[in-house]
Each structure stands twice: as C-alpha cells, then as structure tokens.
Design an enzyme around this catalytic site. Sequence first.
Site, short mmCIF file in Angstrom:
data_model
loop_
_atom_site.label_atom_id
_atom_site.label_comp_id
_atom_site.label_asym_id
_atom_site.label_seq_id
_atom_site.Cartn_x
_atom_site.Cartn_y
_atom_site.Cartn_z
N CYS A 121 0.84 -1.19 0.00
CA CYS A 121 0.00 0.00 0.00
C CYS A 121 0.88 1.25 0.00
CB CYS A 121 -0.90 -0.03 1.24
SG CYS A 121 -1.84 1.49 1.45
N CYS A 146 -0.31 4.03 2.38
CA CYS A 146 -0.03 3.78 3.79
C CYS A 146 1.47 3.90 4.09
CB CYS A 146 -0.46 2.36 4.21
SG CYS A 146 -1.95 1.77 3.46
N ASP A 147 2.32 3.36 3.22
CA ASP A 147 3.74 3.20 3.58
C ASP A 147 4.70 4.06 2.76
OD1 ASP A 147 2.94 1.26 5.39
OD2 ASP A 147 3.02 -0.32 3.89
#
Length: 301
Positions: free
Chosen positions: A132, A135-136
């Site tokens: 992701c 997200c990261d």
Amino acid sequence: MIYDILIIGGGPAGLTAATYGCRAGKSVLVLEKETFGGQITWSPKVENFPGFVSISGAELGDRFMEQAMEQGAEVELEEAVSVSMEGEIKTVTCASGAEFKGRSLIIAAGAKPRMLGIEREAELVGNGVCYCAVCDGAFYKGKAVAVNGGGNSALQDALLLSEKCSRVYLIHRRDSFRGEAKLVEALKQRQNVEFVMNSRISALLGGDELEGIEVKTGEESREIPVEGLFVAIGHAPDLGAFGSLIELDGGGYAASGEDCLTKSAGVFVAGDCREKTVRQLTTAVSDGSAAALAACAWLDS
Ligand code: NAP
C-alpha cells in the site's frame, strides 16, 4: 440483539448495503476488520466515481460510512472468522470472541492484496516489501523504490511515489499496461520514473531489510538497488471462513450472479468478493444496493 441484516465488510459494497437496508427500515450492523471504506481508502485520488470530479479514496470512504451511520447503521471494528446457522438465525463469531446475530447476512468481505509468491516475500513485509503506497510511501522519502504491476493500482502507486522518492522503477510483466492510458502518460512525464517492461521480479536482495531486487527480462537478469518494493498485482478474495454457506468459483470468488444470492437462504454476497468481470467502485456499490434489497425482500417474504 438479533439484527435484521448483518454485513461482513465495511467497504463500498458493505456500506452501500447498510444505507439501503436502513432506508428500508431494517436494523443493520456492519462488521469491518481493518478500515471502514475498504480498499478505496488506499487510493490517493478517485476520478471515476460519478458525482466527484476528484476525491481522495479516504474521504470517499468516510462519506460512505457517514451516510450509512446517518441512516442508522451500527458499526463494529471486528474481524468475522466464522458463521453458523441455526434455523434462520446466522451467528457471526469474531476473532475477539464476540458474537453477533442476524436474520440475514450480506458477505461483502472484499479482497486482499495478492502476493508475488517469491522467496523471502513474507519475511520482508514491513522491512521493504509493501502492498500500500498510500499507507507506507512516506517511509521511503528520498529513496529508490520499485512498483510491480500493470493495473491502475500500480500506476497510481508509481505516480504517488514519484512525488517523494528519488527513483521509481515500474516493473511490469507485459509490454503494455492494463491501467488507464491517462495515468501512463502522466508517468511518462516524470523524470524519476523508469519503466521496466516484459520483466518479472525473480529475487529479493538484502539481509533483514530489502536492499534490492533481481529482475528478469527474458533470459537477462539485472539487479536494481531499491529500499522499497510496492507490490500492486491485484487482489484475491478471502472467503475461506464462509465456504460452507456459499459456493466458490475456481478463483476463490463467491459464485453468485447480479442478484447476489447464494445457496444459503438469507445469505447474500456483494462487491469484489463476488464472481464478476469488472471490479470497480461503481460495481461494488451496485452490488451493495442489490444485495440489501434482496435481503429486505427475503426478510419480508
Ligand atoms: P488489476 O487491474 O487486476 O491489475 C493487476 C496487475 O498486476 C496486472 O497488470 C497484472 O498483469 C499484474 N499481475 C497479476 N499477477 C501478477 C504476478 N503474479 N506477477 C506480476 N504481475 C502480476 O489490479 P489493480 O490494479 O489492483 O486494480 C483492481 C481494480 O481496481 C481494477 O478494476 C482497477 O481499475 C480498480 N482501481 C481503480 C482505482 C480508481 O482510482 N478508481 C484505483 C485502483 C484500482 P497482466 O496485465 O499481465 O494481467
């Protein structure tokens, strides 16, 4: 309490089902294991959902949730791990041990990211291997990364990462992309993006943390130094827990038509976990409404 409609999955399909169920006067509970809004919350920009020229996936997910709750839906952050049926009552047991009961059940469990299936992948998750970018991605600011895949997720991930990473290698197994041409054109304008076509990742390099990848193009091998690898090769359903209630197709998706019915009375499926040719936000919300109305008709019959 026994709910009229229990919904497993708080993505676009599940939350749309909740809105429709509540508007039909039914009591509704939505169970979500991770993030209300589902997969779409990982999309930095959604530009193909009718009514919104451009909106972040996270905001759209929040709006789906707000709308369902405004209509009276209850929500719980719980992971459903099994379902049992006693007569017409369905009991969902969650990982926490909590149990919830409903007269009807809509399974809108979505799909989880597909793994590459190469050596050391699982071991390096969180230490360089990611699924992701939203997200990261921030962890890889100023670093070189690779994205693997040729669909809209991979193209969007590469675009997002190119804004903060020093270099982005987009690795795809074919010579053309399945994702939208507009995204490909935008990527071609980025100086720090390199397309690595007709190629597959054959090995993950490094010790406890990812330091590079080995990429095979035909018979030739090349090592590319990267600290992050974002795998974006699609999603696969995870319906194992519900296998006794619904039939699965060869790919593990729920074998059900547009009516969202299953072999079990009062059990319906909706969204990406259902067998279908087009998995989009629009088809997920379409399923959500169809499944909810089918559940209401079944409850009222
Ligand atoms: P996808 O469209 O299924 O694309 C998966 C990509 O990964 C394909 O290019 C596929 O290659 C490749 N692939 C699959 N297995 C692989 C393997 N083992 N090794 C290497 N490559 C592999 O998946 P997605 O990009 O996650 O998108 C899923 C759906 O969501 C799509 O319908 C997409 O349009 C939609 N989506 C929409 C938005 C939005 O903003 N509205 C954002 C993201 C996604 P091949 O092409 O060779 O099969």
